[in-house]
Motif scaffolding. Structure first.
Motif, PDB file in Angstrom:
ATOM      1  N   LEU A  75       0.928 -11.305  -5.853  1.00 34.61           N
ATOM      2  CA  LEU A  75       0.597 -11.288  -4.432  1.00 34.61           C
ATOM      3  C   LEU A  75       1.771 -10.814  -3.588  1.00 34.61           C
ATOM      4  O   LEU A  75       1.586 -10.121  -2.575  1.00 34.61           O
ATOM      5  CB  LEU A  75       0.157 -12.682  -3.984  1.00 34.61           C
ATOM      6  CG  LEU A  75      -1.168 -13.184  -4.568  1.00 34.61           C
ATOM      7  CD1 LEU A  75      -1.420 -14.628  -4.150  1.00 34.61           C
ATOM      8  CD2 LEU A  75      -2.337 -12.298  -4.127  1.00 34.61           C
ATOM      9  N   GLN A  76       3.002 -11.174  -3.995  1.00 37.18           N
ATOM     10  CA  GLN A  76       4.171 -10.820  -3.199  1.00 37.18           C
ATOM     11  C   GLN A  76       4.663  -9.399  -3.476  1.00 37.18           C
ATOM     12  O   GLN A  76       5.418  -8.837  -2.686  1.00 37.18           O
ATOM     13  CB  GLN A  76       5.303 -11.818  -3.475  1.00 37.18           C
ATOM     14  CG  GLN A  76       5.000 -13.218  -2.974  1.00 37.18           C
ATOM     15  CD  GLN A  76       6.084 -14.217  -3.342  1.00 37.18           C
ATOM     16  OE1 GLN A  76       6.990 -13.917  -4.126  1.00 37.18           O
ATOM     17  NE2 GLN A  76       5.996 -15.408  -2.777  1.00 37.18           N
ATOM     18  N   LYS A  77       4.211  -8.813  -4.571  1.00 40.29           N
ATOM     19  CA  LYS A  77       4.667  -7.465  -4.935  1.00 40.29           C
ATOM     20  C   LYS A  77       3.762  -6.378  -4.378  1.00 40.29           C
ATOM     21  O   LYS A  77       4.225  -5.298  -4.015  1.00 40.29           O
ATOM     22  CB  LYS A  77       4.740  -7.352  -6.459  1.00 40.29           C
ATOM     23  CG  LYS A  77       5.197  -5.996  -6.963  1.00 40.29           C
ATOM     24  CD  LYS A  77       5.239  -5.978  -8.494  1.00 40.29           C
ATOM     25  CE  LYS A  77       5.699  -4.614  -9.017  1.00 40.29           C
ATOM     26  NZ  LYS A  77       5.725  -4.584 -10.507  1.00 40.29           N
ATOM     27  N   HIS A  78       2.455  -6.637  -4.299  1.00 36.31           N
ATOM     28  CA  HIS A  78       1.487  -5.581  -4.015  1.00 36.31           C
ATOM     29  C   HIS A  78       0.828  -5.739  -2.646  1.00 36.31           C
ATOM     30  O   HIS A  78       0.804  -6.820  -2.064  1.00 36.31           O
ATOM     31  CB  HIS A  78       0.380  -5.584  -5.080  1.00 36.31           C
ATOM     32  CG  HIS A  78       0.891  -5.363  -6.474  1.00 36.31           C
ATOM     33  ND1 HIS A  78       1.497  -4.213  -6.872  1.00 36.31           N
ATOM     34  CD2 HIS A  78       0.868  -6.178  -7.574  1.00 36.31           C
ATOM     35  CE1 HIS A  78       1.837  -4.299  -8.150  1.00 36.31           C
ATOM     36  NE2 HIS A  78       1.468  -5.486  -8.592  1.00 36.31           N
ATOM     37  N   ASN A  79       0.276  -4.632  -2.177  1.00 36.78           N
ATOM     38  CA  ASN A  79      -0.681  -4.659  -1.073  1.00 36.78           C
ATOM     39  C   ASN A  79      -1.861  -3.775  -1.469  1.00 36.78           C
ATOM     40  O   ASN A  79      -1.805  -3.056  -2.469  1.00 36.78           O
ATOM     41  CB  ASN A  79      -0.045  -4.200   0.248  1.00 36.78           C
ATOM     42  CG  ASN A  79       0.355  -2.730   0.215  1.00 36.78           C
ATOM     43  OD1 ASN A  79      -0.494  -1.832   0.143  1.00 36.78           O
ATOM     44  ND2 ASN A  79       1.665  -2.469   0.270  1.00 36.78           N
ATOM     45  N   LEU A  80      -2.941  -3.801  -0.687  1.00 33.65           N
ATOM     46  CA  LEU A  80      -4.175  -3.117  -1.076  1.00 33.65           C
ATOM     47  C   LEU A  80      -4.400  -1.812  -0.325  1.00 33.65           C
ATOM     48  O   LEU A  80      -5.519  -1.314  -0.258  1.00 33.65           O
ATOM     49  CB  LEU A  80      -5.366  -4.064  -0.856  1.00 33.65           C
ATOM     50  CG  LEU A  80      -5.303  -5.363  -1.663  1.00 33.65           C
ATOM     51  CD1 LEU A  80      -6.490  -6.254  -1.321  1.00 33.65           C
ATOM     52  CD2 LEU A  80      -5.253  -5.081  -3.154  1.00 33.65           C
ATOM     53  N   GLY A  81      -3.333  -1.247   0.219  1.00 32.02           N
ATOM     54  CA  GLY A  81      -3.474  -0.007   0.986  1.00 32.02           C
ATOM     55  C   GLY A  81      -3.167   1.238   0.191  1.00 32.02           C
ATOM     56  O   GLY A  81      -2.973   2.315   0.774  1.00 32.02           O
ATOM     57  N   SER A 293       0.804  -9.383   0.013  1.00 32.42           N
ATOM     58  CA  SER A 293       1.783  -9.173   1.091  1.00 32.42           C
ATOM     59  C   SER A 293       2.972  -8.320   0.656  1.00 32.42           C
ATOM     60  O   SER A 293       3.999  -8.303   1.332  1.00 32.42           O
ATOM     61  CB  SER A 293       2.297 -10.536   1.585  1.00 32.42           C
ATOM     62  OG  SER A 293       2.888 -11.269   0.502  1.00 32.42           O
ATOM     63  N   GLY A 294       2.878  -7.610  -0.472  1.00 33.16           N
ATOM     64  CA  GLY A 294       4.015  -6.857  -0.984  1.00 33.16           C
ATOM     65  C   GLY A 294       4.114  -5.451  -0.439  1.00 33.16           C
ATOM     66  O   GLY A 294       3.348  -5.020   0.424  1.00 33.16           O
TER      67      GLY A 294
END
Length: 663
Positions: A75-81, A293-294
């Motif tokens: 969760l802290q490494k990635h985002n979905l954009g 949130s990454g």
């Protein structure tokens, strides 16, 4: 010359390794017994052992912590954009290439050039709206046209990758024929699901579908239900991924999806597929979301995979918690655990599961009448043997001897025998030894030759006991201070060691285990071991001495030995009607009643030893006075030495030749 065939060996995958050594339950038994003696139920003690693991082996809590850490890292490494970022970059590159072409093309009509530049200058800020506006644009730059076509291709592959893992890579540089095959697969899949929902599908329908499209399903489903399960989990994860996006991101993607492969029919088929899956698996989580949130952007397919991973991590966390009704080690998905944390984690979990099975199947745990789990007599014997061995080592170290041999020495034979152990000096039981050798030889298939080959494991020695027999009353303080001061478990370990010594080496002796708190109680070793600490004040030595007197009266021909383990002065005594009278500090009447009963016990010739726990000067003075009164003695062992002190005192009282040990 015929060619020699090569044989290759790989890891055994046919279930539990038949050549693997059996798991050692010794450490598990000791840990579980320690928790049981502290007041936990055996079932809870077993669960605690599995949670904390063994020496050098992770427990379920360790694995659960690693699962939680991996979830947090995702969760802290990635985002979905990621998809939106890729599309925006391709769009920017296409517009830049088109501007360059417009600037270089000297043959173009100035009005046409100005109009095109105005179109590019006034593109909407929204990436989706800009792509939609340029969908009918007549690109002058070949490079720009290719970039824009890549957007449609990327969107198509990402949209498919949401539902079919690996499609983004599989359809890279896809031809029109490849895209047509995908559309046909979606059409065939929806038809199969429609038939299944109506109950009209057959096994042959599924087989035909897999023969035609099986390469798109790496899960290798064996039937239509497994196919639906795999696809529904992926589709639900895709929906949760969309739910995890911002409202703006979702709107952009929905608008962009219409451009996938430039084929609205594709989106219609995918929409039909999702509707089928939702109706068939409504129990899945279609409405959840995650807080990514990454900095590293994920595309639609990779994002769906990340959400699936998180769901799998959550399932593993629940399985590892073992906190639900009916939880069992076999519930843990070892394949998923290995996939998420690596093979070593799966091996750790598998070993713990084998330990649980071994504990339940080995006879060390038993089901009581009320359905609860308890330590079996076999477990009690093994534990007692271990504790007695510990006490023997301490005795040996204290006395400087080679090894303390805790068997009746230079006495009469008991008629029993036991396997020889290193250091034994007892005579051999020749009959049992030869019988063991003959039986072993027969099992090993040796041919009779008129001679008997004796090995070490065949040898049994004659057990002996001292000529006199003893009646031993072990009185243990069970007041709450024993538990609150950390003396509860050492007290029980001591009782177990003494019980094992008498029941296996001095079978002619009698042992009474008497616990005294607010009241006193005769207990067998199982009851004492499982006795939980009670938050109740009172040290009723008077009642304990009453029970000891009755025990000695039942064995008048035996030498009476009284061993008292306590950490406090008596604060309660038994009233004539059976109620306990309590007062603190020690009331004169309690002291008077205790002394009267102690004198009565010692008039039988009882040899008394007090084991003082703690460093209370008042208790030290009090017990010294009691010992002087009855010709007994007081020892003050440290908790780690309590077992050796009690065992050593029993042996010294029983056989003065054993020698005094300075504690």
């Amino acid at each position: 010359m015929p060619q020699r065939r090569r044989t290759r060996y790989g890891r055994y995958t046919g279930g539990p390794d038949p050549l693997a050594p059996p798991v050692d339950v010794t450490e598990a038994l000791e840990a579980i017994a320690e928790e049981v003696m502290a007041g936990y139920s055996p079932e809870r003690a077993l669960r605690e052992f599995l949670r904390h693991g063994s020496r050098g082996r992770e427990g379920y809590d360790d694995l659960a912590r690693r699962i939680a850490e991996k979830r947090r890292e995702k969760l802290q490494k990635h985002n979905l954009g990621g998809t939106l970022q890729e599309v925006k970059k391709l769009l920017d590159d296409a517009v830049l290439a088109e501007r360059g072409q417009l600037a270089r093309d000297v043959t173009m009509d100035d009005t046409d050039r100005a109009f095109r530049e105005m179109q590019l200058d006034n593109l909407p800020a929204s990436t989706a709206a800009a792509v939609n506006e340029l969908s009918d644009y007549d690109w002058q730059s070949t490079d720009a046209r290719e970039k824009f076509e890549q957007i449609r291709d990327l969107l198509g592959r990402e949209v498919l990758d949401q539902r079919f893992a690996g499609m983004k890579q599989a359809l890279e540089n896809a031809t029109d024929e490849d895209r047509a095959a995908v559309k046909q697969m979606l059409q065939d899949l929806n038809e199969l699901l429609d038939k299944h929902r109506r109950g009209e599908d057959t096994e042959q329908d599924f087989a035909d579908f897999m023969d035609k499209h099986g390469r798109n399903f790496p899960e290798n489903p064996r039937n239509v239900d497994e196919l639906i399960d795999a696809m529904a989990k992926r589709s639900a994860a895709a929906q949760r991924m969309l739910n995890s996006m911002t409202e703006e991101q979702r709107r952009e993607l929905m608008e962009l999806s219409a451009q996938a492969f430039g084929s609205p029919e594709l989106m219609e088929q995918l929409g039909e597929l999702e509707g089928n899956l939702r109706s068939m698996r409504p129990d899945l989580d279609w409405s959840g979301s995650e807080d990514f949130s990454g900095e590293e952007g994920l595309g639609l397919g990779d994002g769906t995979g990340a959400v699936q991973d998180i769901a799998e991590l959550d399932e593993l966390a629940e399985q590892l918690s073992q906190s639900y009704d009916g939880a069992h080690s076999s519930d843990i998905d070892l394949e998923a655990l290995g996939r998420q944390l690596g093979e070593e984690a799966a091996v750790s979990a598998e070993t713990l599961a084998e330990l649980e099975r071994a504990m339940r199947d080995s006879g060390l745990l038993r089901h009581n009448v009320d359905g609860s789990l308890g330590l079996s007599p076999q477990a009690m014997r093994r534990l007692g043997k271990t504790l007695l061995a510990d006490a023997a080592k301490q005795l040996s170290a204290r006395s400087g001897a080679r090894d303390a041999q805790l068997a009746g020495a230079s006495g009469e034979q008991t008629g029993a025998s036991r396997p020889w152990e290193f250091g034994d000096t007892q005579p051999w039981d020749v009959t049992r030894t030869v019988t063991n050798a003959l039986q072993r030889s027969a099992v090993e298939g040796e041919t009779p030759s008129g001679r008997v080959r004796i090995e070490v494991q065949d040898v049994e020695v004659v057990e002996t006991e001292a000529r006199t027999q003893s009646a031993v009353a072990l009185l243990v303080d069970t007041s709450y201070s024993m538990a609150s001061e950390g003396r509860w478990v050492p007290m029980k370990r001591t009782a177990l060691a003494l019980h094992h010594l008498i029941s296996t080496r001095f079978r002619g002796d009698e042992l009474a285990l008497i616990g005294f708190g607010r009241h006193a109680l005769n207990m067998d070793i199982d009851e004492l071991t499982a006795l939980p600490p009670v938050r109740e004040q009172g040290t009723n030595l008077h009642h304990g001495l009453l029970l000891a007197e009755k025990f000695f009266a039942r064995h008048p021909s035996m030498d009476p030995t009284l061993l008292i383990v306590t950490d406090g002065e008596p604060t309660a005594h038994l009233m004539p009607h059976g109620e306990a009278w309590f007062d603190w500090p020690t009331h004169p009447e309690t002291l008077r009643q205790t002394l009267i009963q102690l004198d009565k016990v010692t008039r039988r010739g009882t040899r008394t030893t007090f084991f003082r726990l703690g460093h209370d000067p008042g208790l030290e003075h009090f017990l010294n006075q009691l010992a002087d009164r009855v010709g007994g003695r007081v020892t003050a062992p440290e908790l780690d030495d309590l077992g050796a002190a009690v065992v050593g005192e029993y042996l010294r009282r029983r056989d003065p030749g054993f020698g005094d040990i300075d504690w």
